[in-house]
Design a protein around this motif. Sequence first.
Motif, PDB file in Angstrom:
ATOM      1  N   GLN A   1       0.832  -1.194   0.000  1.00 48.47           N
ATOM      2  CA  GLN A   1       0.000   0.000   0.000  1.00 48.47           C
ATOM      3  C   GLN A   1       0.867   1.245   0.000  1.00 48.47           C
ATOM      4  O   GLN A   1       1.916   1.286   0.629  1.00 48.47           O
ATOM      5  N   VAL A   2       0.412   2.217  -0.729  1.00 42.35           N
ATOM      6  CA  VAL A   2       1.062   3.519  -0.760  1.00 42.35           C
ATOM      7  C   VAL A   2       0.082   4.540  -0.217  1.00 42.35           C
ATOM      8  O   VAL A   2      -1.048   4.639  -0.690  1.00 42.35           O
ATOM      9  N   GLN A   3       0.511   5.266   0.788  1.00 34.37           N
ATOM     10  CA  GLN A   3      -0.300   6.362   1.311  1.00 34.37           C
ATOM     11  C   GLN A   3       0.269   7.671   0.772  1.00 34.37           C
ATOM     12  O   GLN A   3       1.480   7.881   0.781  1.00 34.37           O
ATOM     13  N   LEU A   4      -0.635   8.530   0.311  1.00 31.29           N
ATOM     14  CA  LEU A   4      -0.241   9.796  -0.290  1.00 31.29           C
ATOM     15  C   LEU A   4      -0.922  10.950   0.429  1.00 31.29           C
ATOM     16  O   LEU A   4      -2.137  10.881   0.692  1.00 31.29           O
ATOM     17  N   VAL A   5      -0.157  11.982   0.720  1.00 30.47           N
ATOM     18  CA  VAL A   5      -0.710  13.152   1.383  1.00 30.47           C
ATOM     19  C   VAL A   5      -0.263  14.395   0.633  1.00 30.47           C
ATOM     20  O   VAL A   5       0.940  14.670   0.532  1.00 30.47           O
ATOM     21  N   GLU A   6      -1.245  15.144   0.117  1.00 37.25           N
ATOM     22  CA  GLU A   6      -0.954  16.379  -0.605  1.00 37.25           C
ATOM     23  C   GLU A   6      -0.933  17.560   0.353  1.00 37.25           C
ATOM     24  O   GLU A   6      -1.617  17.559   1.388  1.00 37.25           O
ATOM     25  N   SER A   7      -0.170  18.558  -0.017  1.00 39.28           N
ATOM     26  CA  SER A   7      -0.138  19.804   0.738  1.00 39.28           C
ATOM     27  C   SER A   7       0.267  20.929  -0.198  1.00 39.28           C
ATOM     28  O   SER A   7       0.710  20.683  -1.329  1.00 39.28           O
ATOM     29  N   GLY A   8       0.110  22.148   0.272  1.00 39.72           N
ATOM     30  CA  GLY A   8       0.553  23.303  -0.499  1.00 39.72           C
ATOM     31  C   GLY A   8      -0.542  24.084  -1.187  1.00 39.72           C
ATOM     32  O   GLY A   8      -0.281  25.125  -1.797  1.00 39.72           O
ATOM     33  N   GLY A   9      -1.769  23.580  -1.112  1.00 38.11           N
ATOM     34  CA  GLY A   9      -2.864  24.324  -1.718  1.00 38.11           C
ATOM     35  C   GLY A   9      -3.191  25.578  -0.923  1.00 38.11           C
ATOM     36  O   GLY A   9      -2.657  25.802   0.166  1.00 38.11           O
ATOM     37  N   GLY A  10      -4.062  26.392  -1.491  1.00 36.23           N
ATOM     38  CA  GLY A  10      -4.453  27.615  -0.810  1.00 36.23           C
ATOM     39  C   GLY A  10      -5.082  28.602  -1.755  1.00 36.23           C
ATOM     40  O   GLY A  10      -5.464  28.252  -2.877  1.00 36.23           O
ATOM     41  N   LEU A  11      -5.184  29.829  -1.288  1.00 40.78           N
ATOM     42  CA  LEU A  11      -5.765  30.915  -2.072  1.00 40.78           C
ATOM     43  C   LEU A  11      -4.646  31.768  -2.651  1.00 40.78           C
ATOM     44  O   LEU A  11      -3.727  32.175  -1.931  1.00 40.78           O
TER      45      LEU A  11
END
Length: 125
Positions: A1-11
């Motif tokens: 299994q690969v767990q993926l976590v995105e970050s860096g979004g915003g306005l």
Amino acid sequence: QVQLVESGGGLVQAGGSLRLSCAASGRAINGYSMGWFRQTPGKQRELVAAITSGGRITYGDFVKGRFTISRDNDKNAVYLQMDSLKFEDTADYYCGAALSQILTRLPLLREYPYWGQGTQVTVSS
């Protein structure tokens, strides 16, 4: 299994930049192609960019040189640098991991058994 976590979004204002990150855990991603997709309400998730384990890259037609995908296998991460953002880039952005190394297959959602939870990008006009 690969767990993926995105970050860096915003306005961000139109014309601005954002850098999205996707951190992987569970398995090393060096054998996977990695893709960034985006989705807006009522529309199908669409490919933004994908990169194979060997570094070959494909972009969605709408990118037109504005975005850059990269990967750092040592950090088990993939990135999406987004410049010259437009209002129509507003969407939820998702990271996916695919076993296929064939560029023409990487826009296909069914090639990605692993997905992150997404990060929201809002571009104000």
